[in-house]
Write a protein that holds these residues in place. Structure first.
Motif, PDB file in Angstrom:
ATOM      1  N   HIS A 136       2.001  -0.941   7.014  1.00  0.00           N
ATOM      2  CA  HIS A 136       1.270  -1.739   6.018  1.00  0.00           C
ATOM      3  C   HIS A 136       0.216  -0.898   5.287  1.00  0.00           C
ATOM      4  N   ARG A 137      -0.349   0.097   5.992  1.00  0.00           N
ATOM      5  CA  ARG A 137      -1.327   0.997   5.347  1.00  0.00           C
ATOM      6  C   ARG A 137      -0.599   2.084   4.555  1.00  0.00           C
ATOM      7  N   ASP A 160       2.266   2.043   3.169  1.00  0.00           N
ATOM      8  CA  ASP A 160       2.866   1.541   1.925  1.00  0.00           C
ATOM      9  C   ASP A 160       1.848   1.436   0.785  1.00  0.00           C
ATOM     10  N   LYS A 161       0.569   1.375   1.171  1.00  0.00           N
ATOM     11  CA  LYS A 161      -0.478   1.312   0.134  1.00  0.00           C
ATOM     12  C   LYS A 161      -1.075   2.690  -0.108  1.00  0.00           C
ATOM     13  N   GLY A 162      -0.391   3.706   0.411  1.00  0.00           N
ATOM     14  CA  GLY A 162      -0.874   5.063   0.193  1.00  0.00           C
ATOM     15  C   GLY A 162      -1.854   5.546   1.246  1.00  0.00           C
ATOM     16  N   GLY A 163      -2.066   4.734   2.295  1.00  0.00           N
ATOM     17  CA  GLY A 163      -3.008   5.114   3.347  1.00  0.00           C
ATOM     18  C   GLY A 163      -2.358   5.896   4.468  1.00  0.00           C
TER      19      GLY A 163
END
Lengths: 319, 184
Positions: B127-128, B130-133
């Motif tokens: 989940h992180r 996928d947001k670039g984290g």
């Protein structure tokens, strides 16, 4: 964080599934072999067909009950994953259970069938159309069930053997071992059933069962032995895993209760029972209590084999 | 805009830097709501010798997000699955809780959630990611043991490390192709 995930429910299921596979296989063989157009071993054929559906049905319930989400078990039947032994096994189990119930139906005496249908409430009276004689299906069902009984018998072993992470299991010998153990327990259950019958004993049919069981136990013994030899000569992880039964916590159960009491002792009893026949006489010794003990020991051995493999296998691991 | 370039997420770990503070374990539990008594990552400790000649090693472990994961192969419903970028996940809705995957995992990286009746595991904080984290364990590690990145990108830190340092993977003999690289 290695834990025992599969416990007694799975041990029971593996045993019961195998038992049904064995019962059906022997019954189907007895149905298939004919003399003068009639089944050569009618009592075995009938008893086997009548007994086969119940252990597997109970075992499947246990299996479903063991799931984290038992009501999602239907998801097993909306996909087929050829790489997953459990997926293959679920489908095999479904078809096999269906065939065993059909065979049960075919062998059910006519009056019993009528009586069962007469018990139906009025609302379900339309079901009476199924009160039909499917006597002619006996042999086709036996033939159709053959591969599935072998499949179910062997798959319980493949389920464990196909796991490369558990060196105690990871050999195809486990599959063969479980298959012949399944056939042997099925035969033993039929020996018990035939011996328990108050009617006069049919030595010819009992002899057939003894012959089969002696073959099955011998084959099983010569699978267990290579399993041990093979394991000792295998990679370190397998050698380490084998220590579980060679000095580890399952040693006594394996050697005393499975190998000796559950495999070799019943083999010797059955050989003794067969001794007169081996020396050209038409009869066999028939010591009822002894025969029942031998059959009981085979069943115990079959159960313990599954217990040992399920538990020891789960704690075996690569270091 | 969807990124169509092929990715392969991996972790590179420099165990020698690990001080066994377990911040990664705590960060993971907080980030992912891991139940009490269950862990998605943990530190394996080994101590040898007696004072004053002794040594201790700490090895952070978790799901290896294998190249050829046996958990995915044995799953009868397809609940265990692998994304194209290599992350191995469990779809809770399809998991029947048979626990075959737990038995098939050579790294014992999975746990059973009694409350949901499903199997759970490290998601590499998808989940992180996928947001670039980056995963929570990587972000929190105070001694910078963990490096996260895309192995398909030759300029990534993980690619650079694996090109210039010696490393090993755990239990390669099981044939799963683990994707956690331990620097030597």
């Amino acid at each position: 964080m290695q834990t025992i995930e599969w416990g007694f429910l799975i041990v029971n299921y593996l045993f019961l599934g195998g038992l049904s596979a064995g019962l059906f296989f022997v019954s189907a063989l007895a149905t298939y072999l004919q003399e003068n157009g009639e089944p050569a071993y009618p009592r075995i054929a009938k008893y086997g067909a009548m007994m086969a559906p119940w252990p597997v049905a109970l075992g499947s319930f246990l299996l479903i009950f063991d799931l984290g989400n038992w009501y999602r078990f239907y998801k097993l039947f909306i996909v087929f994953k050829w790489q997953s032994p459990m997926s293959i096994g679920s489908w095999l189990l479904l078809v096999f259970t269906g065939i065993t119930f059909l065979a049960f139906w075919a062998w059910l005496p006519e009056e019993t069938r009528h009586r069962l249908f007469s018990l139906l409430p009025k609302r379900l009276a339309f079901l009476k159309r199924f009160d039909v004689n499917i006597d002619a299906w006996k042999r086709p069902l036996a033939m159709a069930g053959f591969p599935f009984s072998i499949g179910v018998g062997i798959y319980t072993g493949v389920l464990l053997g196909a796991v490369q992470a558990r060196p105690f299991w990871n050999t195809n010998l486990v599959a063969q071992m479980f298959l012949f153990s399944a056939f042997s327990t099925g035969t033993a259950a039929l020996i018990l059933a035939l011996s328990a019958n108050k009617k006069e004993l049919d030595f010819r049919q009992l002899r057939f069962l003894y012959t089969l069981d002696i073959c099955f136990i011998t084959i099983e013994f010569f699978i267990v032995l290579p399993y041990l030899i093979h394991g000792k000569l295998s990679v370190l992880a397998v050698q380490e895993a084998l220590k579980l039964i060679l000095g580890g916590p399952y040693t006594l159960t394996f050697w005393l209760f499975f190998m000796l009491a559950g495999l070799l002792l019943p083999l010797f009893i059955e050989l003794w029972e067969m001794a007169p026949a081996l020396f050209q006489k038409a009869t066999i010794h028939h010591n009822k209590p002894l025969a029942s003990v031998a059959a009981g020991l085979v069943l115990l051995g079959g159960y313990l084999l599954r217990y040992i493999f399920v538990y020891a296998g789960q704690i075996s691991a690569f270091k | 805009m969807a990124d169509t370039k092929k990715k392969r997420y991996v972790l590179v770990l420099d165990s020698k830097k690990c001080i066994n503070c377990k911040a990664c374990v705590v960060a993971c539990k907080a980030e992912n709501g891991v139940p009490v008594g269950k862990f998605r990552d943990w530190i394996t400790e080994e101590r040898r010798g007696t004072w004053p000649r002794l040594m201790a090693t700490f090895d952070p472990e978790q799901c290896m997000h294998c190249e050829n994961p046996s958990c995915v192969r044995v799953c009868p419903t397809g609940a265990s699955w692998q994304r194209k970028d290599g992350i191995v996940l469990v779809n809770y809705d399809d998991c029947i809780g048979c626990r075959y995957c737990m038995i098939a995992c050579p790294y014992n990286a999975r746990y059973f959630r009694e409350d949901l009746g499903v199997v759970d595991k490290c998601t590499l904080c998808a989940h992180r990611v996928d947001k670039g984290g980056i995963p929570a364990c990587v972000e929190t590690c105070p001694s910078k043991v963990r490096v996260f990145g895309d192995l398909e990108d030759p300029s990534s830190d993980v690619s650079q490390l694996l090109n210039t340092r010696r490393y090993l993977v755990k239990k390669p003999e099981t044939g799963n192709g683990p994707q956690l690289y331990y620097l030597l």
